[in-house]
Write a protein that holds these residues in place. Structure first.
Motif, PDB file in Angstrom:
ATOM      1  N   ILE A 126     -19.102  47.900  17.186  1.00  0.00           N
ATOM      2  CA  ILE A 126     -19.790  46.616  17.033  1.00  0.00           C
ATOM      3  C   ILE A 126     -20.105  46.044  18.413  1.00  0.00           C
ATOM      4  N   ASN A 127     -21.335  45.635  18.623  1.00  0.00           N
ATOM      5  CA  ASN A 127     -21.750  45.017  19.869  1.00  0.00           C
ATOM      6  C   ASN A 127     -21.081  43.652  20.017  1.00  0.00           C
ATOM      7  N   CYS A 128     -20.811  43.262  21.256  1.00  0.00           N
ATOM      8  CA  CYS A 128     -20.007  42.063  21.493  1.00  0.00           C
ATOM      9  C   CYS A 128     -20.724  41.029  22.361  1.00  0.00           C
ATOM     10  N   ILE A 129     -20.584  39.777  21.982  1.00  0.00           N
ATOM     11  CA  ILE A 129     -20.974  38.647  22.802  1.00  0.00           C
ATOM     12  C   ILE A 129     -19.675  37.960  23.223  1.00  0.00           C
ATOM     13  N   LEU A 130     -19.357  38.063  24.494  1.00  0.00           N
ATOM     14  CA  LEU A 130     -18.078  37.590  25.021  1.00  0.00           C
ATOM     15  C   LEU A 130     -18.252  36.228  25.668  1.00  0.00           C
ATOM     16  N   ILE A 131     -17.410  35.287  25.273  1.00  0.00           N
ATOM     17  CA  ILE A 131     -17.531  33.913  25.756  1.00  0.00           C
ATOM     18  C   ILE A 131     -16.197  33.426  26.310  1.00  0.00           C
ATOM     19  N   ALA A 132     -16.245  32.822  27.489  1.00  0.00           N
ATOM     20  CA  ALA A 132     -15.082  32.176  28.103  1.00  0.00           C
ATOM     21  C   ALA A 132     -15.595  31.392  29.313  1.00  0.00           C
ATOM     22  N   ARG A 133     -14.709  30.661  29.942  1.00  0.00           N
ATOM     23  CA  ARG A 133     -15.129  29.847  31.091  1.00  0.00           C
ATOM     24  C   ARG A 133     -15.426  30.687  32.321  1.00  0.00           C
ATOM     25  N   ARG A 134     -14.603  31.699  32.584  1.00  0.00           N
ATOM     26  CA  ARG A 134     -14.680  32.442  33.846  1.00  0.00           C
ATOM     27  C   ARG A 134     -15.571  33.674  33.703  1.00  0.00           C
ATOM     28  N   GLU A 135     -16.576  33.743  34.527  1.00  0.00           N
ATOM     29  CA  GLU A 135     -17.558  34.820  34.434  1.00  0.00           C
ATOM     30  C   GLU A 135     -16.987  36.159  34.899  1.00  0.00           C
ATOM     31  N   GLY A 136     -16.169  36.144  35.967  1.00  0.00           N
ATOM     32  CA  GLY A 136     -15.650  37.388  36.533  1.00  0.00           C
ATOM     33  C   GLY A 136     -14.894  38.253  35.534  1.00  0.00           C
ATOM     34  N   PRO A 137     -13.877  37.713  34.867  1.00  0.00           N
ATOM     35  CA  PRO A 137     -13.146  38.521  33.876  1.00  0.00           C
ATOM     36  C   PRO A 137     -14.021  38.994  32.724  1.00  0.00           C
ATOM     37  N   LEU A 138     -14.991  38.187  32.330  1.00  0.00           N
ATOM     38  CA  LEU A 138     -15.902  38.596  31.253  1.00  0.00           C
ATOM     39  C   LEU A 138     -16.735  39.794  31.679  1.00  0.00           C
ATOM     40  N   MET A 139     -17.268  39.759  32.907  1.00  0.00           N
ATOM     41  CA  MET A 139     -18.080  40.865  33.405  1.00  0.00           C
ATOM     42  C   MET A 139     -17.258  42.153  33.488  1.00  0.00           C
ATOM     43  N   SER A 140     -16.015  42.013  33.941  1.00  0.00           N
ATOM     44  CA  SER A 140     -15.138  43.181  34.030  1.00  0.00           C
ATOM     45  C   SER A 140     -14.860  43.775  32.658  1.00  0.00           C
ATOM     46  N   ILE A 180     -21.213  50.461  23.554  1.00  0.00           N
ATOM     47  CA  ILE A 180     -21.844  49.387  22.778  1.00  0.00           C
ATOM     48  C   ILE A 180     -22.612  48.464  23.736  1.00  0.00           C
ATOM     49  N   GLU A 181     -23.444  47.624  23.161  1.00  0.00           N
ATOM     50  CA  GLU A 181     -24.089  46.581  23.947  1.00  0.00           C
ATOM     51  C   GLU A 181     -23.129  45.416  24.103  1.00  0.00           C
ATOM     52  N   CYS A 182     -23.201  44.755  25.249  1.00  0.00           N
ATOM     53  CA  CYS A 182     -22.264  43.663  25.516  1.00  0.00           C
ATOM     54  C   CYS A 182     -22.973  42.563  26.301  1.00  0.00           C
ATOM     55  N   VAL A 183     -22.836  41.335  25.827  1.00  0.00           N
ATOM     56  CA  VAL A 183     -23.415  40.164  26.475  1.00  0.00           C
ATOM     57  C   VAL A 183     -22.288  39.247  26.901  1.00  0.00           C
ATOM     58  N   THR A 184     -22.326  38.738  28.118  1.00  0.00           N
ATOM     59  CA  THR A 184     -21.311  37.804  28.591  1.00  0.00           C
ATOM     60  C   THR A 184     -21.938  36.438  28.834  1.00  0.00           C
ATOM     61  N   ILE A 217     -23.921  28.427  23.071  1.00  0.00           N
ATOM     62  CA  ILE A 217     -23.555  29.639  22.340  1.00  0.00           C
ATOM     63  C   ILE A 217     -24.718  30.103  21.474  1.00  0.00           C
ATOM     64  N   VAL A 218     -25.322  29.183  20.753  1.00  0.00           N
ATOM     65  CA  VAL A 218     -26.459  29.521  19.893  1.00  0.00           C
ATOM     66  C   VAL A 218     -27.598  30.098  20.725  1.00  0.00           C
ATOM     67  N   ALA A 219     -27.857  29.503  21.869  1.00  0.00           N
ATOM     68  CA  ALA A 219     -28.932  29.993  22.734  1.00  0.00           C
ATOM     69  C   ALA A 219     -28.617  31.405  23.232  1.00  0.00           C
ATOM     70  N   ALA A 220     -27.367  31.667  23.561  1.00  0.00           N
ATOM     71  CA  ALA A 220     -26.981  32.989  24.059  1.00  0.00           C
ATOM     72  C   ALA A 220     -27.087  34.053  22.972  1.00  0.00           C
ATOM     73  N   VAL A 221     -26.750  33.685  21.745  1.00  0.00           N
ATOM     74  CA  VAL A 221     -26.814  34.629  20.623  1.00  0.00           C
ATOM     75  C   VAL A 221     -28.259  34.976  20.302  1.00  0.00           C
TER      76      VAL A 221
END
Length: 269
Positions: free
Chosen positions: A33-47, A58-62, A76-80
């Motif tokens: 399943i492709n993932c849209i990852l959300i949190a405050r800190r961009e660095g850990p999300l990118m990793s 899979i495809e992954c959006v941060t 969130i809606v805009a990112a999705v």
């Protein structure tokens, strides 16, 4: 349907940067399943995104978003965008303060409630609309044992988690016949970086019976079709610290639904 057919093709995981959120992301991605990852800190999300792409193809959006911000839901809606989301996991929602209600500014508690209640509720409304139309999907709302009662030092936190408990039970009752699974996973003390930071700030030792986030995530996804509640460390018919077992609370939701059917003009199987 298998897992990816039931909950794909995209999952939104709020609070995905570390701990149980990271564990959920890994397990969901491993199912294709492709993932849209959300949190405050961009660095850990990118990793994490790089890890998931390499391991699961899979495809992954941060998206770096503070879920306590007033515009968090809109972002969130805009990112999705137009992606079809079949799984929403609300994993953010700890209390970093652990102090008495009057020992913090009211704005600090307002931010906690905004994140734990308002952003989560609006996301559930938005994503469940689409899921109901497709006849499949899942909402997994990560919770805490604090949901079962208030205590000093957790006034706003326990209240927000009690909201999640009742909200999940209600949504499960409303959506179960539409093919949308709803579960609130009531966690025990879990070995997350956030919890370890809290313990360090309070100069407290790490408890011996602390839960493994990978096992917590595995249980949440396994029990998602069997809502509305899963209590960590307890069987379905075991009350334990929850006062009422998950099974008893499920029966209570169904009993109230049946007793009030004439009021709302609805009947359910």
């Amino acid at each position: 349907m298998n897992f990816s057919e039931r909950y794909g093709p995209w999952a939104v995981i709020a609070g995905a940067s570390e701990g149980t959120g990271r564990a959920y992301a890994r397990r969901v991605a491993a199912q294709g399943i492709n993932c849209i990852l959300i949190a405050r800190r961009e660095g850990p999300l990118m990793s994490l995104a790089d890890e998931l792409r390499a391991a699961s193809r899979i495809e992954c959006v941060t998206v770096a978003i503070d879920l306590a911000a007033p515009d968090a839901f809109d972002r969130i809606v805009a990112a999705v965008g137009k992606r079809a989301v079949g799984l929403f996991i609300s994993n953010a929602g700890s209390d970093p303060h652990g102090v008495r209600f009057l020992d913090r500014e009211s704005g600090d508690w307002a931010h906690l409630v905004q994140r734990n209640v308002m952003t989560m509720m609006r996301c559930c409304h938005y994503f469940a609309q689409v899921m109901r139309g497709r006849g499949k999907g899942g909402l997994l709302l990560v919770n805490s044992g604090a949901c079962y009662g208030g205590a000093p030092h957790i006034a706003a936190y326990s209240a927000s988690k009690a909201f999640t408990l009742c909200f999940a039970e209600s949504l499960w009752g409303e959506l179960r016949s539409d093919g949308v699974h709803v579960l609130t996973l009531v966690m025990h003390m879990t070995d997350t970086p956030e919890f370890r930071r809290f313990l360090a700030a309070k100069r407290l030792p790490v408890p011996e019976d602390i839960a493994d986030p990978e096992k917590v995530a595995a249980l949440g996804l396994e029990r998602l079709p069997f809502g509305p509640i899963q209590n960590w460390g307890l069987q379905d018919d075991d009350a334990g610290y929850a006062v009422l077992s998950a099974s008893a609370r499920r029966k209570r939701v169904l009993a109230i639904e049946a007793a009030s059917a004439h009021v709302f003009g609805e009947t359910r199987a």
